[in-house]
Design a protein around this motif. Sequence first.
Motif, PDB file in Angstrom:
ATOM      1  N   SER A  69      -7.036   0.149   5.829  1.00  0.00           N
ATOM      2  CA  SER A  69      -7.334  -0.573   4.604  1.00  0.00           C
ATOM      3  C   SER A  69      -6.627  -1.926   4.554  1.00  0.00           C
ATOM      4  CB  SER A  69      -6.912   0.277   3.410  1.00  0.00           C
ATOM      5  OG  SER A  69      -6.900  -0.458   2.232  1.00  0.00           O
ATOM      6  N   GLU A 111      -4.913   5.677   7.265  1.00  0.00           N
ATOM      7  CA  GLU A 111      -5.872   5.185   6.266  1.00  0.00           C
ATOM      8  C   GLU A 111      -5.369   3.896   5.621  1.00  0.00           C
ATOM      9  OE1 GLU A 111      -6.456   8.297   3.446  1.00  0.00           O
ATOM     10  OE2 GLU A 111      -7.361   9.645   4.919  1.00  0.00           O
ATOM     11  N   ASP A 132       0.847  -1.187   0.000  1.00  0.00           N
ATOM     12  CA  ASP A 132       0.000   0.000   0.000  1.00  0.00           C
ATOM     13  C   ASP A 132       0.890   1.247   0.000  1.00  0.00           C
ATOM     14  OD1 ASP A 132      -1.829   2.060   0.487  1.00  0.00           O
ATOM     15  OD2 ASP A 132      -3.082   0.778   1.741  1.00  0.00           O
TER      16      ASP A 132
END
Length: 145
Positions: free
Chosen positions: A71, A67, A28
């Motif tokens: 996720s 965030e 990510d």
Amino acid sequence: MRKNSNKNKRINGEVQKVISEAIRYSKDPRISPFTSVMDVEVAPDLKTCKVWVTVMGNDEDRLRTAEGLKSAAGYIRSTVAKQLNMRYTPELRFIMDDSIEYAINMSKIIDEVTAKDNEARAARGEDIETESDDFVDEDSFEEEE
């Protein structure tokens, strides 16, 4: 199992290692490469887990990393399940930890106050002590024979 038992401490340590590795190898782009897992607390029933995370950088980096971790929680949880043989795989809750940044800021404030104090002493003509009187240099002593 009690909260502070040796078994619970070992579980916390192993879960922390696995989560740290999973975060390091996550793909990510929102997760900062300067993310560290400071502490992990797995509940005694092994159903939930609090993960304290610190991110070096500005507030924007912290928000994006939070965030990204939210996720990636499913991926990280599945990694924990694959690598650790536990009765339950705990649900992960990430908490941003600002203790390192707080300590750095406090250290800067202490240094500033010390510098101002030393300047004030120098202006008054007092001696400024840079080292503690308790420090003893072992090389200054000669062995007696």
